[in-house]
Design an enzyme around this catalytic site. Structure first.
Site, PDB file in Angstrom:
ATOM      1  N   SER A  14       0.808  -1.221   0.000  1.00  0.00           N
ATOM      2  CA  SER A  14       0.000   0.000   0.000  1.00  0.00           C
ATOM      3  C   SER A  14       0.841   1.271   0.000  1.00  0.00           C
ATOM      4  O   SER A  14       0.547   2.225  -0.725  1.00  0.00           O
ATOM      5  CB  SER A  14      -0.934  -0.003   1.214  1.00  0.00           C
ATOM      6  OG  SER A  14      -1.810  -1.116   1.164  1.00  0.00           O
ATOM      7  N   GLU A  34       8.114  -5.628  -7.675  1.00  0.00           N
ATOM      8  CA  GLU A  34       7.468  -6.451  -6.653  1.00  0.00           C
ATOM      9  C   GLU A  34       7.724  -7.918  -6.991  1.00  0.00           C
ATOM     10  O   GLU A  34       7.318  -8.396  -8.051  1.00  0.00           O
ATOM     11  CB  GLU A  34       5.967  -6.169  -6.586  1.00  0.00           C
ATOM     12  CG  GLU A  34       5.172  -7.128  -5.720  1.00  0.00           C
ATOM     13  CD  GLU A  34       5.703  -7.224  -4.298  1.00  0.00           C
ATOM     14  OE1 GLU A  34       6.089  -8.344  -3.892  1.00  0.00           O
ATOM     15  OE2 GLU A  34       5.746  -6.188  -3.596  1.00  0.00           O
ATOM     16  N   CYS A  42      -0.869  -6.297   3.551  1.00  0.00           N
ATOM     17  CA  CYS A  42      -2.242  -5.949   3.921  1.00  0.00           C
ATOM     18  C   CYS A  42      -3.264  -6.648   3.036  1.00  0.00           C
ATOM     19  O   CYS A  42      -4.193  -7.288   3.525  1.00  0.00           O
ATOM     20  CB  CYS A  42      -2.442  -4.441   3.859  1.00  0.00           C
ATOM     21  SG  CYS A  42      -4.124  -3.935   4.293  1.00  0.00           S
ATOM     22  N   CYS A  47      -4.242  -7.738   6.605  1.00  0.00           N
ATOM     23  CA  CYS A  47      -5.478  -7.097   7.046  1.00  0.00           C
ATOM     24  C   CYS A  47      -6.728  -7.605   6.329  1.00  0.00           C
ATOM     25  O   CYS A  47      -7.720  -7.948   6.976  1.00  0.00           O
ATOM     26  CB  CYS A  47      -5.395  -5.584   6.839  1.00  0.00           C
ATOM     27  SG  CYS A  47      -3.820  -4.838   7.254  1.00  0.00           S
ATOM     28  N   LYS A  50      -7.525 -11.465   6.737  1.00  0.00           N
ATOM     29  CA  LYS A  50      -7.811 -11.660   8.165  1.00  0.00           C
ATOM     30  C   LYS A  50      -9.196 -11.128   8.519  1.00  0.00           C
ATOM     31  O   LYS A  50      -9.969 -11.792   9.224  1.00  0.00           O
ATOM     32  CB  LYS A  50      -6.758 -10.942   9.002  1.00  0.00           C
ATOM     33  CG  LYS A  50      -7.049 -10.923  10.491  1.00  0.00           C
ATOM     34  CD  LYS A  50      -6.252  -9.843  11.184  1.00  0.00           C
ATOM     35  CE  LYS A  50      -6.742  -8.452  10.788  1.00  0.00           C
ATOM     36  NZ  LYS A  50      -5.925  -7.373  11.408  1.00  0.00           N
ATOM     37  N   TYR A  98      -4.898  -3.038  -7.729  1.00  0.00           N
ATOM     38  CA  TYR A  98      -3.651  -2.360  -7.370  1.00  0.00           C
ATOM     39  C   TYR A  98      -2.776  -2.186  -8.604  1.00  0.00           C
ATOM     40  O   TYR A  98      -2.223  -1.117  -8.869  1.00  0.00           O
ATOM     41  CB  TYR A  98      -2.905  -3.167  -6.300  1.00  0.00           C
ATOM     42  CG  TYR A  98      -3.124  -2.661  -4.900  1.00  0.00           C
ATOM     43  CD1 TYR A  98      -2.092  -2.060  -4.186  1.00  0.00           C
ATOM     44  CD2 TYR A  98      -4.360  -2.770  -4.278  1.00  0.00           C
ATOM     45  CE1 TYR A  98      -2.275  -1.596  -2.894  1.00  0.00           C
ATOM     46  CE2 TYR A  98      -4.573  -2.310  -2.997  1.00  0.00           C
ATOM     47  CZ  TYR A  98      -3.523  -1.721  -2.303  1.00  0.00           C
ATOM     48  OH  TYR A  98      -3.723  -1.254  -1.041  1.00  0.00           O
ATOM     49  N   TYR A 177      -1.316  -8.921  18.801  1.00  0.00           N
ATOM     50  CA  TYR A 177      -2.610  -8.784  18.145  1.00  0.00           C
ATOM     51  C   TYR A 177      -2.837  -9.856  17.084  1.00  0.00           C
ATOM     52  O   TYR A 177      -3.963 -10.313  16.889  1.00  0.00           O
ATOM     53  CB  TYR A 177      -2.788  -7.376  17.568  1.00  0.00           C
ATOM     54  CG  TYR A 177      -1.985  -7.080  16.329  1.00  0.00           C
ATOM     55  CD1 TYR A 177      -2.520  -7.288  15.070  1.00  0.00           C
ATOM     56  CD2 TYR A 177      -0.694  -6.570  16.417  1.00  0.00           C
ATOM     57  CE1 TYR A 177      -1.790  -7.018  13.922  1.00  0.00           C
ATOM     58  CE2 TYR A 177       0.049  -6.304  15.283  1.00  0.00           C
ATOM     59  CZ  TYR A 177      -0.509  -6.528  14.034  1.00  0.00           C
ATOM     60  OH  TYR A 177       0.224  -6.280  12.906  1.00  0.00           O
ATOM     61  N   ILE A 178      -1.783 -10.308  16.403  1.00  0.00           N
ATOM     62  CA  ILE A 178      -1.958 -11.340  15.384  1.00  0.00           C
ATOM     63  C   ILE A 178      -2.405 -12.652  16.028  1.00  0.00           C
ATOM     64  O   ILE A 178      -3.370 -13.288  15.590  1.00  0.00           O
ATOM     65  CB  ILE A 178      -0.661 -11.534  14.581  1.00  0.00           C
ATOM     66  CG1 ILE A 178      -0.357 -10.288  13.749  1.00  0.00           C
ATOM     67  CG2 ILE A 178      -0.770 -12.760  13.661  1.00  0.00           C
ATOM     68  CD1 ILE A 178       0.962 -10.339  13.006  1.00  0.00           C
ATOM     69  N   GLU A 181      -6.005 -12.211  17.441  1.00  0.00           N
ATOM     70  CA  GLU A 181      -7.018 -12.127  16.388  1.00  0.00           C
ATOM     71  C   GLU A 181      -7.315 -13.506  15.806  1.00  0.00           C
ATOM     72  O   GLU A 181      -8.480 -13.893  15.642  1.00  0.00           O
ATOM     73  CB  GLU A 181      -6.559 -11.166  15.293  1.00  0.00           C
ATOM     74  CG  GLU A 181      -6.618  -9.704  15.716  1.00  0.00           C
ATOM     75  CD  GLU A 181      -6.068  -8.753  14.673  1.00  0.00           C
ATOM     76  OE1 GLU A 181      -6.397  -7.559  14.735  1.00  0.00           O
ATOM     77  OE2 GLU A 181      -5.303  -9.198  13.787  1.00  0.00           O
ATOM     78  N   THR A 310      -1.008  -0.270   7.924  1.00  0.00           N
ATOM     79  CA  THR A 310      -1.189   0.090   6.521  1.00  0.00           C
ATOM     80  C   THR A 310      -1.478   1.577   6.304  1.00  0.00           C
ATOM     81  O   THR A 310      -0.852   2.210   5.447  1.00  0.00           O
ATOM     82  CB  THR A 310      -2.309  -0.764   5.904  1.00  0.00           C
ATOM     83  OG1 THR A 310      -1.930  -2.138   5.981  1.00  0.00           O
ATOM     84  CG2 THR A 310      -2.564  -0.384   4.457  1.00  0.00           C
ATOM     85  N   ALA A 340      -7.208  -0.432  15.678  1.00  0.00           N
ATOM     86  CA  ALA A 340      -8.258  -1.389  16.006  1.00  0.00           C
ATOM     87  C   ALA A 340      -7.642  -2.779  16.007  1.00  0.00           C
ATOM     88  O   ALA A 340      -6.910  -3.137  15.082  1.00  0.00           O
ATOM     89  CB  ALA A 340      -9.394  -1.325  14.996  1.00  0.00           C
ATOM     90  N   HIS A 434     -29.195   7.892  21.426  1.00  0.00           N
ATOM     91  CA  HIS A 434     -29.777   6.821  22.241  1.00  0.00           C
ATOM     92  C   HIS A 434     -30.786   6.012  21.430  1.00  0.00           C
ATOM     93  O   HIS A 434     -31.506   6.576  20.606  1.00  0.00           O
ATOM     94  CB  HIS A 434     -30.467   7.446  23.459  1.00  0.00           C
ATOM     95  CG  HIS A 434     -31.058   6.443  24.393  1.00  0.00           C
ATOM     96  ND1 HIS A 434     -30.281   5.691  25.241  1.00  0.00           N
ATOM     97  CD2 HIS A 434     -32.358   6.078  24.602  1.00  0.00           C
ATOM     98  CE1 HIS A 434     -31.071   4.897  25.944  1.00  0.00           C
ATOM     99  NE2 HIS A 434     -32.333   5.114  25.572  1.00  0.00           N
ATOM    100  N   GLU A 439     -23.003   6.083  23.142  1.00  0.00           N
ATOM    101  CA  GLU A 439     -23.420   7.222  23.962  1.00  0.00           C
ATOM    102  C   GLU A 439     -22.664   7.270  25.288  1.00  0.00           C
ATOM    103  O   GLU A 439     -22.591   8.320  25.931  1.00  0.00           O
ATOM    104  CB  GLU A 439     -24.921   7.182  24.215  1.00  0.00           C
ATOM    105  CG  GLU A 439     -25.426   6.026  25.049  1.00  0.00           C
ATOM    106  CD  GLU A 439     -26.940   6.036  25.190  1.00  0.00           C
ATOM    107  OE1 GLU A 439     -27.477   7.012  25.759  1.00  0.00           O
ATOM    108  OE2 GLU A 439     -27.579   5.082  24.722  1.00  0.00           O
TER     109      GLU A 439
END
Length: 452
Positions: A14, A34, A42, A47, A50, A98, A177-178, A181, A310, A340, A434, A439
């Site tokens: 990215s 590449e 990602c 990302c 996953k 991409y 986190y990996i 998750e 990313t 997140a 609400h 809230e």
């Protein structure tokens, strides 16, 4: 000196693609090499796949929730092969976009490995060379495995999207986190999941209260977490993997996932040979503008080992373009980057943790944990957590941490407020929506504790 290109980018993820596209759109001659697949970690092995697996795994509790809301639901069985093939078709579609978008901008894509020969020259896999006035390294990172005998019996996160079938019983080593998750994903898909983590708690570096809340919820969902535990021995037995942990626990698993960290893809690129400085972790050392110790060579994304996300790589690519080709020196802003973690339950966080705030200044802690309306009606016990850290002196909000459904969606907009310098009074003056979970962010009235 005449160069083949104004910019040569190594890496089609990215960040590299964004920098290449912007530069080519300005009329500069740009090439991008590449060696694997366009889209990088990602899109191809991070990302995106996953999150698709997260979506798939969340249907399991949703079926039960539907029953509790009066629906007659038969969940049937999950067909991994059907999902996997659909997921790979989607990744191929994104990979094509991409490539198409980069080429439409004028980027020449070279599907090959490129290594540095000198400050302005790269060598391709076929032995040919290309020269460029500027070279941008955006080669990403890769998962690593620990130096333990028979480690090759396990898989890494790159491999999990290609499993022939789902295991019945799985060990995940690592509590970042990996690992967390994928523990939630596999548990949601019906796999018996055990975790070994070396530390006393999962998700090191996140707010202690928030990560503790996530851990409690994960265990309540059936994930077995062994803290202070690392594999000390492993071997193949009758088509399975026997593992013994440092806490004495031993068991046999169908699959072992190493989630023990990642390293930058800098090895073998010829960086040190031409004088590009690397740190102890193998990341490229850059200044605030992404420039390495060799003036013509810049780097962005996971190869610099800063915030390995990313959106950060994309913004670093934009900053590079503005600095080098736009005549506007632009440093990447790493302050208040929201994140997140797609654990189950999800966690969103921005700003300081309670532990960081306590070291910085006197802080008021506002927090609440409760069962949302949906869960309460369905008779479920899992609670959500909302937490806000506020400077006692200035009333400025220093950090927000949310654990619960949609936490990632909520934290994005909280981050906007914090980036604008929002105070607790700003939140208090905002009328609540609400009935929603969110809230709670504007109805936290009294601090639960004060940090001196």
């Amino acid at each position: 000196m005449t160069f083949d290109y104004d910019l040569f980018v190594i890496g089609g993820g990215s960040g590299g693609v964004r920098a290449a596209r912007l530069t080519a759109q300005d009329g500069h001659k740009v090439a991008l090499a590449e060696e694997s697949r366009m889209g990088g970690t990602c899109v191809i092995r991070g990302c995106v796949p996953k999150k698709l697996m997260v979506f798939a795994s969340e249907f399991t509790p949703d079926f039960q929730m539907a029953r509790n809301f009066g629906w007659d639901v038969e969940s049937g069985g999950f067909h991994w092969e059907r999902f996997r093939d659909h997921m790979h078709a989607e990744l191929s579609r994104l990979e094509g976009l991409y490539e198409k978008n980069a080429e439409a901008a004028g980027v020449e894509i070279l599907k090959t490995r490129a290594v540095l020969k000198d400050a302005h020259t790269v060598e391709l896999a076929d032995g040919s060379t290309k020269t460029a006035k500027h070279i941008l390294i955006a080669a990403g990172g890769h998962p690593v495995t620990p130096p333990i005998e028979n480690a090759e019996l396990g898989i890494v996160s790159d491999d999990i999207f290609d499993l022939d079938k789902l295991p019945e019983k799985m060990l995940i080593v690592g509590g970042g986190y990996i690992g967390c998750e994928f523990a939630g994903v596999m548990n949601g898909l019906g796999v018996d999941v055990t975790m070994f983590i070396r530390k006393a708690q999962i998700l090191r570096g996140f707010d202690d209260e928030a990560r503790g809340h996530v851990a409690d919820c994960m265990q309540a969902r059936g994930i077995k977490i062994h803290t202070g535990c690392a594999p000390t021995a492993m071997e193949a037995r009758d088509g399975k993997i026997w593992v013994k942990g440092s806490n004495g626990h031993e068991d046999t698993f169908d699959c072992l996932l190493w989630a023990t960290g990642r390293k930058p893809n800098t090895r073998g690129l010829g960086l040190e040979e031409i004088g590009v400085e690397l740190n102890r972790q193998g990341a490229i050392v850059v200044d605030e503008y992404g420039q390495s110790s060799v003036p013509s060579i810049f780097a962005i994304g996971d190869v610099i080992g800063k915030a390995e996300l990313t959106p950060v790589a994309i913004r670093e690519g934009v900053a590079f373009h503005r600095t080098v080709f736009g005549g506007e020196k632009t440093a990447m802003d790493y302050d208040l980057i929201a994140t997140a973690t797609f654990t189950q339950p999800e966690m969103g966080t921005v700003g300081l943790t309670e532990e960081e705030a306590e070291e910085q200044e006197p802080t008021l802690v506002y927090a609440t944990a409760f069962r949302p309306m949906r869960q309460a009606f369905a008779g479920e016990d899992e609670r959500v957590l909302f937490k806000m850290l506020v400077s006692k002196e200035t009333n400025k909000v220093l950090g927000v941490h949310i654990v619960g459904p949609g936490a990632g969606e909520m934290i994005q907009f909280v981050a906007v407020a914090l980036k604008m310098g929002a105070t607790k009074d700003d939140f208090d003056r905002t009328c609540a929506v609400h009935p929603t979970m969110a809230e709670e962010l504007v109805t936290l009235k009294e601090p639960v504790r004060e940090l001196a």
